[in-house]
Write an enzyme that holds these catalytic residues in place. Structure first.
Site, PDB file in Angstrom:
ATOM      1  N   TYR A   1      10.724   3.924   1.997  1.00 48.42           N
ATOM      2  CA  TYR A   1      11.490   2.848   2.648  1.00 48.42           C
ATOM      3  C   TYR A   1      12.974   2.875   2.297  1.00 48.42           C
ATOM      4  O   TYR A   1      13.777   2.212   2.944  1.00 48.42           O
ATOM      5  CB  TYR A   1      10.888   1.479   2.294  1.00 48.42           C
ATOM      6  CG  TYR A   1       9.743   1.109   3.211  1.00 48.42           C
ATOM      7  CD1 TYR A   1       9.958   0.401   4.389  1.00 48.42           C
ATOM      8  CD2 TYR A   1       8.442   1.488   2.922  1.00 48.42           C
ATOM      9  CE1 TYR A   1       8.921   0.066   5.241  1.00 48.42           C
ATOM     10  CE2 TYR A   1       7.392   1.154   3.769  1.00 48.42           C
ATOM     11  CZ  TYR A   1       7.643   0.447   4.929  1.00 48.42           C
ATOM     12  OH  TYR A   1       6.610   0.125   5.769  1.00 48.42           O
TER      13      TYR A   1
ATOM     14  N   ASP B   1       0.802  -1.229   0.000  1.00 53.87           N
ATOM     15  CA  ASP B   1       0.000   0.000   0.000  1.00 53.87           C
ATOM     16  C   ASP B   1       0.839   1.286   0.000  1.00 53.87           C
ATOM     17  O   ASP B   1       0.313   2.386  -0.090  1.00 53.87           O
ATOM     18  CB  ASP B   1      -0.982   0.011   1.188  1.00 53.87           C
ATOM     19  CG  ASP B   1      -0.272  -0.003   2.528  1.00 53.87           C
ATOM     20  OD1 ASP B   1       0.946   0.266   2.580  1.00 53.87           O
ATOM     21  OD2 ASP B   1      -0.937  -0.271   3.541  1.00 53.87           O
TER      22      ASP B   1
HETATM   23  P1  NAD Z   1      -1.796  -8.327  13.116  1.00 55.35           P
HETATM   24  O1  NAD Z   1      -0.850  -9.113  13.967  1.00 55.35           O
HETATM   25  O2  NAD Z   1      -2.801  -7.446  13.752  1.00 55.35           O
HETATM   26  O3  NAD Z   1      -2.627  -9.361  12.201  1.00 55.35           O
HETATM   27  C1  NAD Z   1      -2.116 -10.523  11.664  1.00 55.35           C
HETATM   28  C2  NAD Z   1      -3.026 -11.706  11.973  1.00 55.35           C
HETATM   29  O4  NAD Z   1      -2.491 -12.854  11.310  1.00 55.35           O
HETATM   30  C3  NAD Z   1      -3.098 -12.073  13.467  1.00 55.35           C
HETATM   31  O5  NAD Z   1      -4.429 -12.064  13.913  1.00 55.35           O
HETATM   32  C4  NAD Z   1      -2.488 -13.461  13.527  1.00 55.35           C
HETATM   33  O6  NAD Z   1      -3.082 -14.297  14.503  1.00 55.35           O
HETATM   34  C5  NAD Z   1      -2.730 -13.977  12.126  1.00 55.35           C
HETATM   35  N1  NAD Z   1      -1.870 -15.073  11.701  1.00 55.35           N
HETATM   36  C6  NAD Z   1      -0.563 -15.265  11.957  1.00 55.35           C
HETATM   37  N2  NAD Z   1      -0.139 -16.393  11.361  1.00 55.35           N
HETATM   38  C7  NAD Z   1      -1.212 -16.903  10.707  1.00 55.35           C
HETATM   39  C8  NAD Z   1      -1.379 -18.057   9.909  1.00 55.35           C
HETATM   40  N3  NAD Z   1      -0.370 -18.899   9.644  1.00 55.35           N
HETATM   41  N4  NAD Z   1      -2.608 -18.300   9.405  1.00 55.35           N
HETATM   42  C9  NAD Z   1      -3.638 -17.460   9.650  1.00 55.35           C
HETATM   43  N5  NAD Z   1      -3.527 -16.352  10.406  1.00 55.35           N
HETATM   44  C10 NAD Z   1      -2.308 -16.086  10.923  1.00 55.35           C
HETATM   45  O7  NAD Z   1      -0.910  -7.517  12.072  1.00 55.35           O
HETATM   46  P2  NAD Z   1      -1.233  -6.221  11.193  1.00 55.35           P
HETATM   47  O8  NAD Z   1      -0.416  -5.104  11.682  1.00 55.35           O
HETATM   48  O9  NAD Z   1      -2.696  -6.052  11.088  1.00 55.35           O
HETATM   49  O10 NAD Z   1      -0.636  -6.637   9.792  1.00 55.35           O
HETATM   50  C11 NAD Z   1      -1.071  -7.776   9.090  1.00 55.35           C
HETATM   51  C12 NAD Z   1      -0.145  -8.078   7.947  1.00 55.35           C
HETATM   52  O11 NAD Z   1      -0.329  -7.137   6.902  1.00 55.35           O
HETATM   53  C13 NAD Z   1       1.338  -8.015   8.279  1.00 55.35           C
HETATM   54  O12 NAD Z   1       2.030  -9.014   7.554  1.00 55.35           O
HETATM   55  C14 NAD Z   1       1.737  -6.651   7.780  1.00 55.35           C
HETATM   56  O13 NAD Z   1       3.115  -6.564   7.550  1.00 55.35           O
HETATM   57  C15 NAD Z   1       0.952  -6.629   6.518  1.00 55.35           C
HETATM   58  N6  NAD Z   1       0.762  -5.304   5.899  1.00 55.35           N
HETATM   59  C16 NAD Z   1       1.258  -5.189   4.650  1.00 55.35           C
HETATM   60  C17 NAD Z   1       1.106  -4.017   3.969  1.00 55.35           C
HETATM   61  C18 NAD Z   1       1.704  -3.912   2.616  1.00 55.35           C
HETATM   62  O14 NAD Z   1       1.945  -2.814   2.146  1.00 55.35           O
HETATM   63  N7  NAD Z   1       1.982  -5.040   1.933  1.00 55.35           N
HETATM   64  C19 NAD Z   1       0.451  -2.946   4.568  1.00 55.35           C
HETATM   65  C20 NAD Z   1      -0.039  -3.099   5.855  1.00 55.35           C
HETATM   66  C21 NAD Z   1       0.107  -4.314   6.509  1.00 55.35           C
HETATM   67  C1  G6P Z   2       3.219   0.576   5.095  1.00 54.69           C
HETATM   68  C2  G6P Z   2       3.857  -0.499   4.315  1.00 54.69           C
HETATM   69  C3  G6P Z   2       3.488  -1.841   4.874  1.00 54.69           C
HETATM   70  C4  G6P Z   2       3.815  -1.914   6.327  1.00 54.69           C
HETATM   71  C5  G6P Z   2       3.160  -0.797   7.065  1.00 54.69           C
HETATM   72  C6  G6P Z   2       3.695  -0.791   8.484  1.00 54.69           C
HETATM   73  O1  G6P Z   2       1.838   0.596   4.897  1.00 54.69           O
HETATM   74  O2  G6P Z   2       3.545  -0.469   2.971  1.00 54.69           O
HETATM   75  O3  G6P Z   2       4.154  -2.825   4.150  1.00 54.69           O
HETATM   76  O4  G6P Z   2       3.388  -3.153   6.871  1.00 54.69           O
HETATM   77  O5  G6P Z   2       3.473   0.423   6.476  1.00 54.69           O
HETATM   78  O6  G6P Z   2       2.927   0.033   9.209  1.00 54.69           O
HETATM   79  P1  G6P Z   2       2.954  -0.001  10.795  1.00 54.69           P
HETATM   80  O7  G6P Z   2       1.972   1.052  11.105  1.00 54.69           O
HETATM   81  O8  G6P Z   2       2.498  -1.404  11.179  1.00 54.69           O
HETATM   82  O9  G6P Z   2       4.331   0.280  11.204  1.00 54.69           O
HETATM   83 MN    MN Z   3       4.242  -2.392   1.990  1.00 56.54          MN
END
Ligand code: NAD
Ligand code: G6P
Ligand code: MN
Length: 445
Positions: A268, A174
């Protein structure tokens, strides 16, 4: 059935994620363009899943009673007959993110969720979790698409390419779309009217062109602004990325632009170009994981609890953000073959002409029923190419280390990371990470 009458079935994997409520809200708000038959939440942590699931059940009953809603920890129930899996799992949860950030910092090295040793450690955990999800989809919904946000997206994408080459998965981030929103504010335009060219690896890229709907070049105006303020804006234009530590990151883009004044940088890059600065400005006892646990996590789970106690989601605390709209837009583009252009992480196949064709790169793609097809971005200059080749090798070594259970390759991966000063420091960090990740990583030898 006419394609226009189709209704879709969706599972959100990592249903207990802090991002789940926003995506659910966005799905509910998109019923006119992306109608759903059913929505299922899946998590392997029953307690987290129930906390959010009970609140979302109330919201769904009030706002979208026609959509069948459920939550579960049972993979068969979760993944059967789904058109889309939206994945955002965090293997090891915030407790392990905290370790990823604090262990490198103890050695004077950047401690970050997706960059450097922390990102490598997280990658070694995420691969297992994402293979599991992809295998459930292959088994129970072989025609369904997985749209994946789970980090570190670059390492996950490379692992998918190598280990599950046939999987119907698109990895996304994102950050580019969030930064584009900032750019649109700077030039006083609608974000949808900005047309971009971009190349890089995930969390490691540059915009080479930003134009408006008439083709006017907006780069000079945005660059003048970024040279002074970075991507920091006076007004709060995003819901995410707003805390002081993020503001500092947006501002630092100013210094990133000095290193490569021709292109607009992804935020980043600060971890790779100014790691010394990042370490100096980090508190080794209170990192971003602590901020998120005390901020977003408390806020979202607090809002869920309040909804359950009130028995209504009217005036509830869940919000839609760019993160949510991007993944719903992507699903919609695939479902209705819209050929919209979006940044996705895909196999290069010549899109960056002078870069490894098999690398997983982040570039504008045309999205339709075939998935995301990369658009040609031409040749890239020596500086960016050099940086990307080094980082790509890091990501590849992580996946090879995972597959071969190789200590040597993981040590090489850490050593090669631009954030780590020497093989000695890399080894010391690695040995600490192995102890902290003993329940998650394959055993290395
Ligand atoms: P979070 O810990 O609140 O949520 C993650 C959930 O995944 C938890 O509820 C956990 O129990 C669950 N989980 C862990 N292992 C699992 C498995 N094997 N099977 C099913 N569920 C499982 O974390 P968050 O801050 O909400 O972030 C969620 C994910 O999204 C992270 O990987 C974060 O890095 C990613 N994220 C990516 C972007 C991006 O730009 N690609 C942006 C925002 C968040
Ligand atoms: C951005 C990135 C994500 C990352 C997030 C972390 O949205 O694109 O890949 O997971 O920031 O945000 P946080 O608020 O969890 O530090
Ligand atoms: Mn990202």
């Amino acid at each position: 059935m006419n394609s226009k009458d189709r209704k879709f079935n969706i599972v959100i994997a990592g249903g207990g994620s802090t991002y789940t409520p926003g995506i659910v809200m966005m799905l509910v708000a998109s019923q006119d363009r992306f109608p759903l038959e059913s929505l299922t939440l899946y998590d392997n942590d029953a307690e987290r899943q129930k906390a959010l699931g009970d609140a979302i059940a109330i919201l769904m009953k009030e706002q979208a009673p026609g959509i069948r809603f459920s939550y579960t920890t049972d993979p068969k129930e979760a993944f059967t007959d789904k058109d889309f899996c939206m994945a955002h799992i965090r293997v090891g949860k915030f407790a392990m993110r905290e370790q990823d950030e604090k262990i490198p910092l103890r050695h004077g090295v950047v401690g970050q969720e997706t960059c450097g040793p922390g990102g490598i450690a997280y990658g070694m955990r995420s691969i297992t979790g994402m293979l599991e999800i992809m295998d459930y989809m292959a088994q129970y919904s072989p025609n369904g698409w997985t749209l994946n946000y789970s980090n570190p997206a670059s390492i996950v994408a490379e692992a998918c390419r190598v280990l599950r080459p046939k999987a119907k998965i698109i990895n996304i981030c994102d950050m580019p779309i969030a930064t584009k929103t900032r750019m649109s504010y700077i030039v006083k335009k609608d974000p949808k009217d900005l047309d971009v060219r971009y190349f890089g690896l995930n969390h490691f890229g540059w915009w080479t062109s930003v134009t408006d709907e008439l083709g006017n070049d907006l780069m000079p105006q945005i660059m003048d602004y970024v040279a002074e303020n970075g991507y920091l804006t006076q007004k709060a234009i995003e819901k995410q990325h707003m805390e002081p530590s993020w503001q500092e990151t947006h501002r630092k883009a100013r210094d990133l632009l000095k290193v490569e004044p021709r292109f607009l940088p992804n935020t980043y890059l600060k971890y790779y170009l100014y790691p010394d600065y990042v370490v100096e400005h980090s508190n080794p006892d209170y990192t971003r994981a602590n901020e998120v646990m005390n901020g977003r996590e408390k806020r979202i789970f607090g809002a869920a609890k309040a909804i359950v106690e009130a028995g209504t989601a009217v005036n509830g605390g869940f919000e839609i953000d760019v993160h949510a709209s991007f993944i719903v837009d992507l699903a919609c583009a695939i479902a209705f073959n819209t050929h919209e252009i979006m940044l996705c992480i895909v196999e290069n196949k010549g899109a960056i002409c002078n870069f490894d064709p098999t690398a997983m790169v982040e570039v504008p793609c045309m999205v339709g029923s075939r998935g995301a097809e990369a658009l040609c971005q031409g040749e890239i200059p020596t500086f960016e190419k050099g940086m990307m080749e080094e980082q790509l090798a890091v990501e590849r070594l992580v996946v090879e280390a995972y597959v071969e259970h190789s200590y040597q390759k993981l040590w090489q991966a850490l050593t090669l990371s631009k954030t780590v000063p020497s093989a000695t420091v890399a080894k010391a960090i690695l040995d600490d990470l192995i102890v902290a990740n003993k329940d998650y990583w394959p055993e290395l030898h």
